[in-house]
Design an enzyme around this catalytic site. Structure first.
Site, PDB file in Angstrom:
ATOM      1  N   ASP A  70       0.894  -1.203  -0.011  1.00 10.86           N
ATOM      2  CA  ASP A  70      -0.004  -0.139   0.095  1.00 10.86           C
ATOM      3  C   ASP A  70       0.787   1.322   0.293  1.00 10.86           C
ATOM      4  O   ASP A  70       2.036   1.304   0.365  1.00 10.86           O
ATOM      5  CB  ASP A  70      -0.976   0.146   1.280  1.00 10.86           C
ATOM      6  CG  ASP A  70      -0.348  -0.169   2.482  1.00 10.86           C
ATOM      7  OD1 ASP A  70       0.852  -0.671   2.524  1.00 10.86           O
ATOM      8  OD2 ASP A  70      -0.723   0.626   3.503  1.00 10.86           O
ATOM      9  N   GLU A 124      -0.173  -1.296   5.435  1.00 11.29           N
ATOM     10  CA  GLU A 124       0.819  -0.909   6.605  1.00 11.29           C
ATOM     11  C   GLU A 124       0.798   0.491   6.901  1.00 11.29           C
ATOM     12  O   GLU A 124       1.278   1.017   7.859  1.00 11.29           O
ATOM     13  CB  GLU A 124       2.196  -1.292   5.989  1.00 11.29           C
ATOM     14  CG  GLU A 124       3.425  -0.990   6.905  1.00 11.29           C
ATOM     15  CD  GLU A 124       4.078   0.431   6.894  1.00 11.29           C
ATOM     16  OE1 GLU A 124       5.052   0.752   7.909  1.00 11.29           O
ATOM     17  OE2 GLU A 124       3.818   1.211   5.870  1.00 11.29           O
TER      18      GLU A 124
END
Length: 352
Positions: A70, A124
């Site tokens: 991400d 994350e």
């Protein structure tokens, strides 16, 4: 195609696949397809996680390379672009350049003297309570037996050891509302907040050393809100507090310290607490990586998923090609020579 060209092209390819937090599925599917098409043993591990290579300890040491899919939200910086020296675009430094290194290492099938595994995961960039990694480590017991995990966060090709813990909290100040023309009949919550925030601002940064690396504990107010009208003395004010704590503090100890500091002035609600991680540079595999690459070793003055691996029982260090100063910026980029150096360092480490 040269190594530099392969890495740069792969990085740009990954930058151009949208993967903002909670929207990583397309990138996970893309990476899984690339690995499988290249003959790599890779599998969908659920919840936008992909595993490749070795995922359980055998006769040889097991080292995992780990990276998150991400990115933070776009700032007009996708699609990406290339120039002679760098790949520019959303997530280039944090951490699609590192993902490109991982993918190309897996495809290269280096003649390693250790077992290499590849761990890709999502979410994350959000609070640790939303991390996809925690669930993956629960589901995949073999990952917890790794001899070392290299979390490929941006470090500019240095080793960043350990990490700070990260507490986020809401600090509420209570008063009594009243007319601003007669404030002595009220109790101004914003004034109470000012006194509490002033006291917190007097807490100096606390530098502490672990294995010769200096971490600095810091506490800050990052947001303040209060009041309902220009002529009303407010009965409530709210501040957001962020506390970064050293590797030797446990999560409960960190919360207790922050409460002791804040609660004489107002009530404190803990919104999140991501644990710190110990310095793991004495680990033999970490020493081998440092020696092979002649790598600088620095403290990680931030939080990273090394803490999640440490909590699961696996030693972990940060090492990646991105420059931390580039992370989350509008003109985010990663240098091609940094990608090459990262690839060659890990290849030499794996084959030493």
């Amino acid at each position: 195609m040269s190594l530099a060209e392969r890495l740069a092209s792969r990085t740009l390819e990954l930058v151009d696949v949208p993967s903002e937090s909670r929207d990583e599925a397309a990138l996970a599917a893309h990476v899984l397809g690339v690995l499988r098409d290249g003959g790599v043993d890779a599998r969908d591990a659920g919840d936008t996680c992909v595993l490749a290579g070795a995922t359980q300890r055998g006769e040889r040491p097991l080292v995992l390379l780990a990276g998150h899919f991400d990115t933070v939200p776009a700032q007009g910086n996708r699609p990406g672009r290339r120039d002679a020296d760098a790949v520019h675009g959303l997530g280039a430094a944090d951490m699609k350049g590192a993902l490109a290194v991982m993918v190309e290492l897996a495809l290269a099938r280096v003649r390693a003297t250790i077992d290499l595994g590849y761990v890709f995961f999502g979410r994350e960039e959000l609070a640790v309570t939303e991390s996809a990694l925690a669930g993956l480590l629960e589901r995949e017991a073999g990952l917890r037996a790794a001899d070392l995990v290299v979390v490929m966060e941006p470090t500019a090709n240095a080793i960043h050891a350990g990490c700070l813990g990260n507490v986020n909290a809401t600090w509420t100040f209570h008063g009594r509302s009243g007319h601003s023309a007669r404030p002595w009949l009220a109790d101004n919550a914003i004034h109470r907040a000012a006194a509490g925030i002033h006291a917190l601002a007097q807490v100096p940064p606390d530098a502490r050393e672990f294995d010769g690396l200096r971490f600095t504990e810091v506490v800050s107010v990052t947001r303040v809100a209060g009041g309902i009208a220009d002529n009303v003395v407010p009965e409530e004010a709210v501040a957001h507090v962020n506390y970064r704590y050293a590797p030797d503090r446990s999560s409960p100890e960190a919360e207790a310290w922050l409460r002791e500091l804040c609660e004489p002035h107002g009530t404190l609600a803990i919104d999140g607490n991501a644990p710190s991680a110990p310095v793991a540079i004495a680990n033999p595999m970490a020493q081998r990586l440092i020696a092979v690459g002649d790598l600088a070793v620095e403290p990680k003055q931030a939080w990273t998923p090394v803490a999640e691996f440490a909590a699961a029982g696996a030693d972990a260090v940060n090492f990646g090609p991105g420059d931390p100063a580039q992370a989350h910026t509008r003109d985010e980029h990663v240098r091609v020579d940094a990608l090459v150096r990262c690839f060659e360092t890990i290849e030499a480490f794996a084959c030493a």
